[in-house]
Design an enzyme around this catalytic site. Structure first.
Site, PDB file in Angstrom:
ATOM      1  N   ASP A  25      80.189  -0.325  34.045  1.00 13.57           N
ATOM      2  CA  ASP A  25      80.331  -1.759  33.795  1.00 13.57           C
ATOM      3  C   ASP A  25      81.387  -2.430  34.652  1.00 13.57           C
ATOM      4  O   ASP A  25      81.402  -3.652  34.769  1.00 13.57           O
ATOM      5  CB  ASP A  25      80.696  -1.989  32.333  1.00 13.57           C
ATOM      6  CG  ASP A  25      82.122  -1.556  32.060  1.00 13.57           C
ATOM      7  OD1 ASP A  25      82.485  -0.424  32.461  1.00 13.57           O
ATOM      8  OD2 ASP A  25      82.900  -2.341  31.496  1.00 13.57           O
TER       9      ASP A  25
ATOM     10  N   ASP B  65      80.411   5.987  32.555  1.00 12.77           N
ATOM     11  CA  ASP B  65      81.791   5.530  32.443  1.00 12.77           C
ATOM     12  C   ASP B  65      82.117   5.420  30.943  1.00 12.77           C
ATOM     13  O   ASP B  65      81.207   5.282  30.130  1.00 12.77           O
ATOM     14  CB  ASP B  65      81.859   4.172  33.166  1.00 12.77           C
ATOM     15  CG  ASP B  65      83.032   3.333  32.748  1.00 12.77           C
ATOM     16  OD1 ASP B  65      84.162   3.798  32.927  1.00 12.77           O
ATOM     17  OD2 ASP B  65      82.827   2.212  32.250  1.00 12.77           O
TER      18      ASP B  65
ATOM     19  N   ASP C  96      83.686   0.885  38.843  1.00 14.28           N
ATOM     20  CA  ASP C  96      82.477   1.718  38.876  1.00 14.28           C
ATOM     21  C   ASP C  96      81.567   1.369  40.051  1.00 14.28           C
ATOM     22  O   ASP C  96      80.635   2.117  40.357  1.00 14.28           O
ATOM     23  CB  ASP C  96      81.676   1.536  37.579  1.00 14.28           C
ATOM     24  CG  ASP C  96      82.464   1.927  36.351  1.00 14.28           C
ATOM     25  OD1 ASP C  96      83.151   2.970  36.405  1.00 14.28           O
ATOM     26  OD2 ASP C  96      82.406   1.204  35.344  1.00 14.28           O
TER      27      ASP C  96
HETATM   28  P1  ADP Z   1      87.688   3.319  32.707  1.00 16.68           P
HETATM   29  O1  ADP Z   1      87.222   4.220  33.819  1.00 16.68           O
HETATM   30  O2  ADP Z   1      87.771   4.049  31.412  1.00 16.68           O
HETATM   31  O3  ADP Z   1      86.817   2.069  32.615  1.00 16.68           O
HETATM   32  P2  ADP Z   1      89.909   2.170  34.324  1.00 16.68           P
HETATM   33  O4  ADP Z   1      89.671   2.983  35.570  1.00 16.68           O
HETATM   34  O5  ADP Z   1      89.536   0.738  34.378  1.00 16.68           O
HETATM   35  O6  ADP Z   1      89.211   2.878  33.025  1.00 16.68           O
HETATM   36  O7  ADP Z   1      91.450   2.260  33.950  1.00 16.68           O
HETATM   37  C1  ADP Z   1      92.110   3.507  33.928  1.00 16.68           C
HETATM   38  C2  ADP Z   1      93.481   3.416  33.317  1.00 16.68           C
HETATM   39  O8  ADP Z   1      94.338   2.586  34.133  1.00 16.68           O
HETATM   40  C3  ADP Z   1      93.517   2.794  31.939  1.00 16.68           C
HETATM   41  O9  ADP Z   1      93.233   3.724  30.931  1.00 16.68           O
HETATM   42  C4  ADP Z   1      94.966   2.289  31.879  1.00 16.68           C
HETATM   43  O10 ADP Z   1      95.840   3.323  31.538  1.00 16.68           O
HETATM   44  C5  ADP Z   1      95.252   1.866  33.314  1.00 16.68           C
HETATM   45  N1  ADP Z   1      95.027   0.417  33.524  1.00 16.68           N
HETATM   46  C6  ADP Z   1      94.051  -0.177  34.266  1.00 16.68           C
HETATM   47  N2  ADP Z   1      94.173  -1.522  34.248  1.00 16.68           N
HETATM   48  C7  ADP Z   1      95.230  -1.814  33.448  1.00 16.68           C
HETATM   49  C8  ADP Z   1      95.884  -3.021  33.023  1.00 16.68           C
HETATM   50  N3  ADP Z   1      95.476  -4.240  33.378  1.00 16.68           N
HETATM   51  N4  ADP Z   1      96.954  -2.898  32.202  1.00 16.68           N
HETATM   52  C9  ADP Z   1      97.383  -1.688  31.820  1.00 16.68           C
HETATM   53  N5  ADP Z   1      96.831  -0.525  32.178  1.00 16.68           N
HETATM   54  C10 ADP Z   1      95.778  -0.570  32.994  1.00 16.68           C
HETATM   55 MG    MG Z   2      84.580   0.649  32.430  1.00 17.95          MG
END
Ligand code: ADP
Ligand code: MG
Length: 292
Positions: free
Chosen positions: A237, A38, A241
Site C-alpha cells: 500500500d 506488506d 512498497d
Molecule cells: P511497513 O513496511 O510496515 O509499512 P515502513 O517501512 O513504512 O513500515 O516503516 C518502518 C518503520 O520506520 C516503522 O515501523 C517506524 O519504526 C519507522 N517510521 C517510518 N516512518 C515514520 C514516522 N513518520 N515516524 C516515526 N517512525 C517512522
Molecule cells: Mg505499508
C-alpha cells in the site's frame, strides 16, 4: 491471450473490486506460487492508534508529546497520523516545526523551537547517535504484543518510547488461509521490527517473515524469489512498497493505499483487503481457462 477473454476477465474483476491495469497481470496471476505481503496498511488497517507514551527519566511526558506531535505533522506516514491525532486527543497543541526531513522506512527529524527531534526505529536512532540498548529492551517487551514501538530522541539524546497499535484487518487471516489452500506460499515483508512482525504473523497464520527491511530490501527480496524460479505477486500500500510492486511478476496495490503504490501495480484491490488476492487468483485461472 485473446483480447475478448481478457476484457471479460477485466470486467468481472471490476465487478468484484479488482481493477486490472495490465492485462499481463491478469494472465500471470494463475502461475503465482509466492505472494509477498506488506504488513502495515496491507495485513493491518494502517490506521494505528497511539497507545503508549513512555518518556525516559528526566523527560516530561507533555513536552515529549508536544515536540513529537509538532515534528510528525510534516509526515504522511500512518504512524505519524496516529501520533498527531493521539497527542491532540490528549489536549496538546503544537508549535510550528522546521527543517523537516524523513528517511523512508526509518523515521523523521524536525526542529521545534530550539529542539531537534527525531522519531523512528533503531536505524533512525543510530543515525542521530541516540541508540540506547536499555530503551531497546523496553521496546521489545511492548512489541511482543504486536505494537509498533518507536524511539524518540531530543537533541541527539534518547528521550523515550512511543507505541501505536494497528488492528489487523478482520479478513486477513481468512485470506491467508485461502491462499495457502491454493498452494501459494505467503511471505511478510515489513519495515517494522521483528517482534511486532512475528506477533502479527502468528495471528494471521504467516510463517515466513522478513522484518526491519528497507524499501530497497523489499525490492531485492522480490528479485531473489524471482531468481530462485518463483512466480511472485507482491501486495502493498505504501510509497515504500512501490519499487517491489514494480519488480514483482504481479504487483497488487491496496485501493486504500498511496497513489504511488497504485501507479506501480498492475492490479488494485478496491476494498483494500487481501481476500481480493484469492479472488484475483481464481479470476486469473478462469480467464486463462477460457482462452485455452
Ligand atoms: P511497513 O513496511 O510496515 O509499512 P515502513 O517501512 O513504512 O513500515 O516503516 C518502518 C518503520 O520506520 C516503522 O515501523 C517506524 O519504526 C519507522 N517510521 C517510518 N516512518 C515514520 C514516522 N513518520 N515516524 C516515526 N517512525 C517512522
Ligand atoms: Mg505499508
Amino acid at each position: 491471450a485473446t483480447p475478448m477473454s481478457i476484457m471479460t476477465g477485466t470486467g468481472k474483476g471490476a465487478q468484484n473490486g479488482i481493477l486490472v491495469k495490465n492485462a499481463e497481470a491478469l494472465e500471470t496471476f494463475e502461475k503465482v506460487d509466492t505472494i509477498v505481503v506488506d504488513k502495515t496498511g496491507t495485513l493491518t488497517e494502517g490506521r494505528p492508534e497511539l497507545v503508549m507514551v513512555e518518556p525516559a527519566q528526566g523527560i516530561d511526558e507533555s513536552e515529549m508529546l508536544r515536540l513529537v506531535g509538532a515534528a510528525e505533522i510534516g509526515s504522511e506516514h500512518p504512524l505519524a497520523e496516529a501520533i498527531v491525532k493521539g497527542a491532540r486527543a490528549r489536549g496538546h497543541k503544537f508549535a510550528a516545526a522546521s527543517d523537516f526531513s524523513s528517511v523512508t522506512g526509518e523515521g523523521i527529524e524536525a526542529s521545534v523551537g530550539k529542539r531537534r527531534v527525531a522519531i523512528g526505529n533503531a536505524k533512525m536512532m543510530r543515525r542521530v547517535g541516540a541508540y540506547d540498548p536499555i530503551m531497546a529492551d523496553a521496546a521489545e517487551t511492548a512489541r511482543a504484543k504486536g505494537r509498533t514501538v518507536m524511539f524518540v530522541a531530543i537533541d541527539g539524546k534518547p528521550a523515550g518510547l512511543i507505541g501505536v497499535a494497528d488492528p489487523i484487518k478482520p479478513t486477513s487471516a481468512r485470506a491467508i488461509g485461502r491462499l495457502h489452500a491454493a498452494g501459494i506460499r505467503v511471505v511478510m515483508l515489513t519495515g517494522d521490527s521483528e517482534a511486532t512482525a512475528r506477533a502479527v504473523a502468528n495471528e494471521v497464520g504467516i510463517d515466513e517473515v522478513h522484518a526491519d527491511v528497507s524499501p530497497a530490501d523489499k525490492n531485492r527480496i522480490v528479485g531473489e524469489l524471482k531468481a530462485a524460479g518463483k512466480t511472485v505477486a507482491m501486495a502493498g500500500d505504501g510509497i515504500n512498497d512501490a519499487p517491489a510492486l514494480a519488480a514483482a511478476d504481479v504487483g497488487v496495490a491496496m485501493g486504500t493505499g498511496t497513489d504511488v503504490a497504485i501507479e506501480s501495480a498492475g492490479m488494485t484491490l478496491v476494498r483494500g483487503d487481501l481476500e481480493g488476492l484469492a479472488q484475483a487468483h481464481r479470476l486469473s485461472s478462469a480467464t486463462m481457462r477460457n482462452i485455452r
